[in-house]
Write an enzyme that holds these catalytic residues in place. Structure first.
Site, mmCIF file in Angstrom:
data_model
loop_
_atom_site.group_PDB
_atom_site.id
_atom_site.type_symbol
_atom_site.label_atom_id
_atom_site.label_comp_id
_atom_site.label_asym_id
_atom_site.label_seq_id
_atom_site.Cartn_x
_atom_site.Cartn_y
_atom_site.Cartn_z
ATOM 1 N N SER A 62 0.812 -1.183 -0.028
ATOM 2 C CA SER A 62 -0.033 -0.054 0.024
ATOM 3 C C SER A 62 0.886 1.269 -0.113
ATOM 4 O O SER A 62 0.361 2.335 -0.231
ATOM 5 C CB SER A 62 -1.092 -0.166 1.096
ATOM 6 N N LYS A 135 0.860 4.348 7.068
ATOM 7 C CA LYS A 135 0.303 5.169 5.856
ATOM 8 C C LYS A 135 0.811 6.461 6.025
ATOM 9 O O LYS A 135 1.533 7.089 7.107
ATOM 10 C CB LYS A 135 -1.248 5.102 6.054
#
Length: 251
Positions: A62, A135
């Site tokens: 990701s 993230k």
């Protein structure tokens, strides 16, 4: 040679062997010193891992191309307790609830389990990496985050962002497949993966109890360097220029 000199030499020769330090005693002292050094090193490593920095590995794609799956990163745990979180920071955080699928612990042989426990204790291993996420912070508490404008950009507080770290599929210019319009609650964050079309981030966790927002209390720390493999070694930038003017934005 005088009689006194002869007597002195005879006296030295007469010193019994048991009066000299034994080789066995020297070995025991050496081993004791090694043990002390080892214990001190373990305690220092534990304190560093607990309060300053620790290692994690990247379990997914990701964050590509900034972070590649199976990379190892070093995380500064002084963020956010001592140093505040900033937009653009790459952060590691505990699952706020419902982001990660439930998984069962795989049984390990006792020896392997003991080694893993010790390496985790001193911060050289991160067996709980699969229980954490990594993230990039896009919005802080109070920020108005919207996507996408006519150019495919995301904006924070009305300021369009030019994001050089984003990875998009060939031919795509829109930084998010799906549009969204959110205001971040105080004490929370809006986070997104750099691999925007392959990241289950805040956008895709709006059905969870916290609506996709991550409490600041869940932050473990800010990732600041890729430590392994050596070929991927790099400092992690938070791109402050990308967010210039956001604090003065109109929202």
């Amino acid at each position: 040679m005088t009689e006194d000199t002869r007597i002195a030499r005879d006296d030295r020769a007469a010193v019994p062997p048991r009066a000299r330090p034994s080789r066995r005693r020297s070995t025991l002292l050496f081993l004791r010193d090694l043990l002390v050094i080892f214990v001190v090193a373990v305690l220092v490593s534990f304190l560093i891992k607990t309060f300053l920095i620790r290692s994690f590995f990247i379990p997914s794609q990701s964050m590509e191309q900034t972070l590649v799956q199976d990379d190892r990163i070093i995380v500064n745990q002084l963020v956010p307790d001592v140093t505040p979180i900033e937009r653009g920071d790459v952060v590691v955080f505990q699952d706020p609830g419902g982001w990660l699928p439930a998984r069962t612990e795989e049984a390990q042989p006792p020896l392997i389990a003991a080694i893993d426990w010790f390496l985790a204790f001193v911060g050289l291993s991160a067996p709980d990496s699969n229980d954490h996420l990594v993230k990039r912070v896009i919005g802080l508490g109070g920020d108005h985050v919207v996507c996408c404008n006519a150019l495919g950009q995301m904006s924070v507080n009305g300021v369009p962002l030019d994001e050089p770290y984003v990875a998009l599929p060939p031919g795509e210019t829109k930084v998010s497949r799906d549009d969204f319009d959110v205001t971040v609650p105080e004490g929370s964050l809006w986070v997104m993966g750099d691999n925007r079309y392959n990241s289950k981030d805040s956008r895709y966790n709006t059905e969870t109890p916290l609506k996709g927002f991550v409490p600041v209390d869940n932050i473990v720390g800010r990732a600041f360097v890729v430590s392994w493999p050596v070929s991927h070694w790099a400092w992690l930038d938070n791109y402050p220029a990308v967010f210039d003017g956001v604090d003065e934005g109109t929202g």
